[in-house]
Motif scaffolding. Structure first.
Motif, PDB file in Angstrom:
ATOM      1  N   VAL A 151     -12.869   6.966  -8.200  1.00  0.00           N
ATOM      2  CA  VAL A 151     -11.621   6.321  -7.799  1.00  0.00           C
ATOM      3  C   VAL A 151     -11.453   6.472  -6.297  1.00  0.00           C
ATOM      4  O   VAL A 151     -11.290   7.589  -5.797  1.00  0.00           O
ATOM      5  N   ASP A 152     -11.484   5.334  -5.582  1.00  0.00           N
ATOM      6  CA  ASP A 152     -11.251   5.414  -4.142  1.00  0.00           C
ATOM      7  C   ASP A 152      -9.759   5.248  -3.853  1.00  0.00           C
ATOM      8  O   ASP A 152      -8.942   5.043  -4.763  1.00  0.00           O
ATOM      9  N   GLU A 153      -9.393   5.339  -2.597  1.00  0.00           N
ATOM     10  CA  GLU A 153      -7.973   5.327  -2.224  1.00  0.00           C
ATOM     11  C   GLU A 153      -7.305   4.007  -2.580  1.00  0.00           C
ATOM     12  O   GLU A 153      -6.160   3.977  -3.041  1.00  0.00           O
ATOM     13  N   ALA A 154      -8.030   2.887  -2.397  1.00  0.00           N
ATOM     14  CA  ALA A 154      -7.437   1.575  -2.684  1.00  0.00           C
ATOM     15  C   ALA A 154      -7.134   1.427  -4.170  1.00  0.00           C
ATOM     16  O   ALA A 154      -6.062   0.944  -4.558  1.00  0.00           O
ATOM     17  N   VAL A 155      -8.077   1.846  -5.026  1.00  0.00           N
ATOM     18  CA  VAL A 155      -7.864   1.772  -6.477  1.00  0.00           C
ATOM     19  C   VAL A 155      -6.727   2.699  -6.892  1.00  0.00           C
ATOM     20  O   VAL A 155      -5.872   2.341  -7.704  1.00  0.00           O
ATOM     21  N   SER A 156      -6.708   3.896  -6.323  1.00  0.00           N
ATOM     22  CA  SER A 156      -5.653   4.858  -6.636  1.00  0.00           C
ATOM     23  C   SER A 156      -4.275   4.305  -6.284  1.00  0.00           C
ATOM     24  O   SER A 156      -3.322   4.421  -7.078  1.00  0.00           O
TER      25      SER A 156
ATOM     26  N   SER B 150      -0.554  11.599  -7.995  1.00  0.00           N
ATOM     27  CA  SER B 150      -1.891  11.196  -7.576  1.00  0.00           C
ATOM     28  C   SER B 150      -2.736  10.902  -8.808  1.00  0.00           C
ATOM     29  O   SER B 150      -2.431  11.335  -9.922  1.00  0.00           O
ATOM     30  N   VAL B 151      -3.800  10.133  -8.598  1.00  0.00           N
ATOM     31  CA  VAL B 151      -4.766   9.844  -9.657  1.00  0.00           C
ATOM     32  C   VAL B 151      -5.913  10.831  -9.526  1.00  0.00           C
ATOM     33  O   VAL B 151      -6.609  10.862  -8.510  1.00  0.00           O
TER      34      VAL B 151
END
Length: 336
Positions: free
Chosen positions: A32-37, A5-6
């Protein structure tokens, strides 16, 4: 086991000191949102972890004097927070960005968690510099109208320069897509040496043998050298650099062998262990493809199938300028 995970992300802009470009440090980490992660995990993380990109930090006197290694150890021990270590990494990179071919770029420092380590997990610090921006077309929908707009951004699936520094040990995965212009990323910024794997070591051995073969001027002697090497690879399970070096020294001076090994080590970033066994069949198959073209003198080469080897060449030149070459070939026993 946890999935990677980020955890944190910081972005800084690093310039080139020789052009007077500034270092711009962010004063906070980035959300950091889910899409970027998902993009980071599928691009940066997946794209850098490979045995072919495995390196190890080093220093001539004391590993702790390797600055990047020292900074990241401080972070992993809890002596530096994430933003502070990301800023130190950016300053360190700026200090080594003086070659005229080094471009200004965005530096992304990423804290990964859940990376596999034995039966557990570990953290890792990703350091990625984006020097080339990609152009994209975006489609904008408004009511029943679709418009096309231009955007420029970072493609995480195309790593310009990257490193993944692991929490446990001096291991670092590294890539430098533009390394043919300057080697500062590996040599100066990371100060890391490549960790050899079987594939790269075998490939290096083949290139050394090919270079030594080219150093043998007499076609018959060259053919005998190739036959001896191929026979060794057919009959043994493993072959070592020391074995093939001893064989080569019967055909070329010892200093040629040493020079070929030194040149390969400089090109690959690591030296072959003289006593380490390499898979003989892997070396044989690479050499078989490389050595199918055989020189017979007078600037002429012929392609021989793998079951035939050149034993001798006789040439005659008549008064009318007609050149006749007579080749003596030997059929090799089948490779079991």
């Amino acid at each position: 086991m946890d999935e990677p995970s980020v955890e944190r992300l910081a972005v800084h802009r690093v310039g080139n000191l020789s052009r007077g470009e500034r270092l711009q440090l962010s004063d906070r980490a980035t959300e950091v949102d889910e899409a970027v992660s998902d993009l980071i995990l599928a691009g940066y993380l997946k794209g850098i972890v490979s045995d072919k990109r495995k390196y190890q930090f080093f220093h001539e006197s004391d590993l702790n004097q390797n600055e990047l290694y020292h900074f990241t150890r401080q972070f992993f021990r809890g002596e530096l927070d994430f933003l502070a270590v990301s800023q130190r990494i950016a300053r360190h990179l700026q200090a080594h960005s003086q070659h005229p071919n080094i471009r200004e770029g965005d530096l992304l420092v990423i804290l990964f968690n859940g990376l596999p380590y034995g039966e557990g997990t570990q953290r890792g610090l990703g350091v990625f510099k984006s020097e080339v921006r990609d152009d994209f077309l975006t489609v904008i929908e408004s009511a029943n109208v679709f418009d096309v707009s231009h955007a420029s951004g970072i493609n995480p699936r195309l790593i310009d320069k990257g490193a993944l520094i692991l929490e446990n040990g001096p291991t670092v995965y590294a890539v430098d897509r533009l390394g043919n212009q300057t080697k500062f990323w590996l040599d100066d910024f990371l100060k890391a040496l490549r960790v050899p794997d079987t594939g790269s070591s075998s490939k290096m051995m083949v290139e050394v043998l090919d270079q030594l073969s080219d150093d043998i001027d007499d076609p018959s002697a060259q053919a005998r050298f190739k036959d001896e090497v191929l026979t060794l690879c057919r009959e043994e399970t493993d072959v070592s650099p020391r074995q093939v070096a001893a064989m080569a020294e019967k055909f070329v001076p010892r200093e040629h062998v040493s020079q070929a090994l030194d040149n390969a080590a400089e090109s690959y970033g690591f030296a072959l262990d003289h006593d380490a066994g390499l898979p003989a069949q892997r070396v044989f198959k690479r050499l078989e493809r490389t050595w199918s073209k055989v020189g017979v003198g007078h600037g002429i080469s012929v392609l021989l199938p793998s079951e035939l080897s050149l034993q001798g060449v006789r040439s005659s030149d008549d008064d009318e300028g007609e050149l006749t070459l007579t080749l003596t070939l030997l059929r090799r026993p089948p490779n079991e």
